[in-house]
Design a protein around this motif. Structure first.
Motif, PDB file in Angstrom:
ATOM      1  N   UNK A 253      -0.949  34.246  -2.149  1.00 51.09           N
ATOM      2  CA  UNK A 253      -0.631  32.873  -1.778  1.00 51.09           C
ATOM      3  C   UNK A 253      -1.828  32.288  -1.023  1.00 51.09           C
ATOM      4  N   UNK A 254      -1.923  30.953  -0.984  1.00 50.68           N
ATOM      5  CA  UNK A 254      -3.028  30.330  -0.248  1.00 50.68           C
ATOM      6  C   UNK A 254      -2.978  30.684   1.232  1.00 50.68           C
ATOM      7  N   UNK A 255      -1.770  30.897   1.760  1.00 47.11           N
ATOM      8  CA  UNK A 255      -1.598  31.420   3.110  1.00 47.11           C
ATOM      9  C   UNK A 255      -1.398  32.919   2.991  1.00 47.11           C
ATOM     10  N   UNK A 256      -2.397  33.696   3.364  1.00 43.69           N
ATOM     11  CA  UNK A 256      -2.350  35.138   3.135  1.00 43.69           C
ATOM     12  C   UNK A 256      -1.245  35.832   3.924  1.00 43.69           C
ATOM     13  N   UNK A 257      -0.699  35.189   4.941  1.00 38.58           N
ATOM     14  CA  UNK A 257       0.395  35.784   5.709  1.00 38.58           C
ATOM     15  C   UNK A 257       1.746  35.592   5.038  1.00 38.58           C
ATOM     16  N   UNK A 258       1.767  34.849   3.939  1.00 46.50           N
ATOM     17  CA  UNK A 258       3.004  34.555   3.221  1.00 46.50           C
ATOM     18  C   UNK A 258       3.076  35.364   1.936  1.00 46.50           C
ATOM     19  N   UNK A 259       4.218  35.972   1.674  1.00 48.82           N
ATOM     20  CA  UNK A 259       4.420  36.709   0.438  1.00 48.82           C
ATOM     21  C   UNK A 259       4.919  35.764  -0.646  1.00 48.82           C
ATOM     22  N   UNK A 260       4.259  35.690  -1.796  1.00 53.31           N
ATOM     23  CA  UNK A 260       4.742  34.824  -2.873  1.00 53.31           C
ATOM     24  C   UNK A 260       6.168  35.194  -3.295  1.00 53.31           C
ATOM     25  N   UNK A 261       6.970  34.184  -3.642  1.00 50.76           N
ATOM     26  CA  UNK A 261       8.356  34.437  -4.042  1.00 50.76           C
ATOM     27  C   UNK A 261       8.440  35.374  -5.240  1.00 50.76           C
ATOM     28  N   UNK A 285      -4.142  40.980   5.269  1.00 55.18           N
ATOM     29  CA  UNK A 285      -3.381  40.619   6.470  1.00 55.18           C
ATOM     30  C   UNK A 285      -1.934  41.044   6.280  1.00 55.18           C
ATOM     31  N   UNK A 286      -1.256  41.258   7.400  1.00 56.53           N
ATOM     32  CA  UNK A 286       0.125  41.727   7.358  1.00 56.53           C
ATOM     33  C   UNK A 286       1.083  40.588   7.061  1.00 56.53           C
ATOM     34  N   UNK A 287       2.135  40.898   6.293  1.00 57.84           N
ATOM     35  CA  UNK A 287       3.170  39.941   5.927  1.00 57.84           C
ATOM     36  C   UNK A 287       4.535  40.453   6.387  1.00 57.84           C
ATOM     37  N   UNK A 288       5.557  39.605   6.413  1.00 55.51           N
ATOM     38  CA  UNK A 288       6.890  40.041   6.857  1.00 55.51           C
ATOM     39  C   UNK A 288       7.477  41.096   5.922  1.00 55.51           C
ATOM     40  N   UNK A 318     -11.285  33.188  11.361  1.00 55.65           N
ATOM     41  CA  UNK A 318     -10.035  33.513  12.063  1.00 55.65           C
ATOM     42  C   UNK A 318      -8.991  34.115  11.118  1.00 55.65           C
ATOM     43  N   UNK A 319      -9.444  34.994  10.230  1.00 58.59           N
ATOM     44  CA  UNK A 319      -8.531  35.716   9.348  1.00 58.59           C
ATOM     45  C   UNK A 319      -8.111  37.001  10.067  1.00 58.59           C
ATOM     46  N   UNK A 320      -6.815  37.210  10.178  1.00 57.50           N
ATOM     47  CA  UNK A 320      -6.276  38.259  11.038  1.00 57.50           C
ATOM     48  C   UNK A 320      -6.297  39.623  10.340  1.00 57.50           C
ATOM     49  N   UNK A 321      -7.509  40.152  10.124  1.00 58.57           N
ATOM     50  CA  UNK A 321      -7.643  41.422   9.405  1.00 58.57           C
ATOM     51  C   UNK A 321      -7.644  42.634  10.342  1.00 58.57           C
TER      52      UNK A 321
END
Length: 387
Positions: A253-261, A285-288, A318-321
């Motif tokens: 996803x464009x927001x790497x912290x979000x998991x695509x549906x 990056x970590x996702x939920x 500021x990418x949370x790696x």
């Protein structure tokens, strides 16, 4: 009679070049947390291979054999290897990585000398039950990276994107393709076997397009790849193993912290097919995480070791790696999760001199942030298994 339990610890991707310094108190805490019946993570690297040459012109991630010993010393039993850096040195790198992994006392899933070996799970025995670990790559990658009956490589679960557009736009795109002659060129290639498989009604610059009510997208797994994986899961379940599936992909996803549906749908589908745990990596990056039918889906766990050559770039953007977690699960004999523990960690990062430090626990607000990211979407009922 007490129910049989299996403890399983997992981490984010292990993008490692050299051995880690594991002598600090923090590293010891991580080692203690990883004490489980089965410990595994994704090895996103290829072992250095004499006589091999790079298969790409951009980023290579090459690991020394001593780096794998560090992984074993941290407590790992197995690594998964179906990912975009497994083929950095081609089939010779695939072979040398398996040899070095086994020499370090580890097991490897997801790559091999042919598709049979790459697609096979590794079996890690526990006190009363074993865990079968499958490893597949979702793409996008060149087909040459994927193993076949004649070639070494990684195990695929290729995801295909089909775009839908309203009828008027569909006809416009079709007219463009016909005017450019792309349809005839594609048909000519297919006629002599250059392009195998079923052709879509309309393909625009490599993307299948279908008529629909609105602009949208649909993701589907390659049928052959999915059937191979499901058959493997069925075979493992038939002999009584619990099953874990490790996914690696770059359709982020464009927001790497979000998991695509669509990825969550894929994970749920794998649970429906018999998997007891799904571990995803790819986005750094970590996702939920979520629970589904009592099983844990960790769709994106970010990094555990991250020896990137571009640390300053990630910091500047500021990418949370550099923050993630290790997770330890207690699974019942039917695969449901009875206990979930999470250790927020500061990811092992590259240094200019000496050995890079192994991962250490996060503290304070950093640890709180990671816990909230991991558990923020869980229901009150699901949180009852979190300790």
């Amino acid at each position: 009679m007490n129910e049989a339990m299996l403890t399983v610890a997992v981490t984010g991707q292990i993008l490692i070049h050299g051995p880690l310094d594991l002598h600090g108190e923090g590293q010891a805490e991580v080692q203690d947390f990883l004490e489980a019946d089965v410990v595994f993570g994704n090895l996103e690297a290829t072992v250095e291979t004499a006589g091999a040459w790079p298969t790409k012109t951009k980023t290579l991630h090459l690991a020394s054999p001593d780096a794998l010993i560090s992984i074993r010393e941290l407590g790992f039993h197995a690594v998964t290897h179906a990912n975009n850096h497994a083929f950095d040195l081609g089939p010779p790198g695939i072979a040398s990585t398996r040899a070095a992994v086994e020499a370090a006392g580890l097991k490897l899933a997801g790559s091999g000398g042919d598709i049979e070996q790459a697609a096979a799970p590794v079996i890690v025995p526990g006190p009363e039950q074993s865990l079968a670990i499958f490893s597949v790559d979702l793409g996008p990658q060149p087909d040459i990276n994927y193993a076949s009956t004649e070639r070494g490589g990684i195990a695929p679960l290729r995801m295909k994107r089909t775009v839908s557009v309203p009828a008027e736009e569909f006809e416009t795109l079709k007219r463009i393709v016909v005017t450019l002659g792309d349809d005839k060129r594609g048909a000519a290639r297919a006629a002599v076997g250059y392009d195998a498989g079923e052709r879509p009604e309309l393909e625009v610059f490599g993307t299948p397009v279908a008529a629909g009510d609105a602009i949208g997208v649909r993701w589907t797994a390659d049928e052959t790849d999915m059937q191979r994986l499901v058959d493997g899961i069925d075979a493992a379940k038939a002999i009584g193993d619990l099953v874990a599936v490790a996914l690696h992909g770059h359709h982020w996803d464009s927001n790497w912290k979000t998991t695509p549906d669509w990825l969550l749908d894929l994970c749920r589908g794998l649970i429906d097919c018999g998997a007891d745990l799904v571990l995803g990596t790819g986005a750094p990056v970590m996702q939920p995480l979520i629970l589904y039918r009592g099983r844990v889906i960790i769709a994106g766990l970010g990094n555990f070791v991250f020896h990137t050559g571009r640390p300053a770039t990630y910091d500047e953007k500021h990418v949370d790696v550099w923050r993630s977690a290790a997770i330890r699960l207690t699974l019942a004999d039917d695969g449901t999760c009875k206990r979930l523990e999470l250790l927020p960690i500061s990811v092992g990062r590259p240094v200019d001199h000496d050995l890079p430090l192994g991962p250490v626990p996060l503290q304070g607000s950093d640890a709180d942030d990671i816990r909230e990211r991991a558990f923020g979407g869980l229901s009150a009922a699901d949180r009852q298994v979190v300790f």
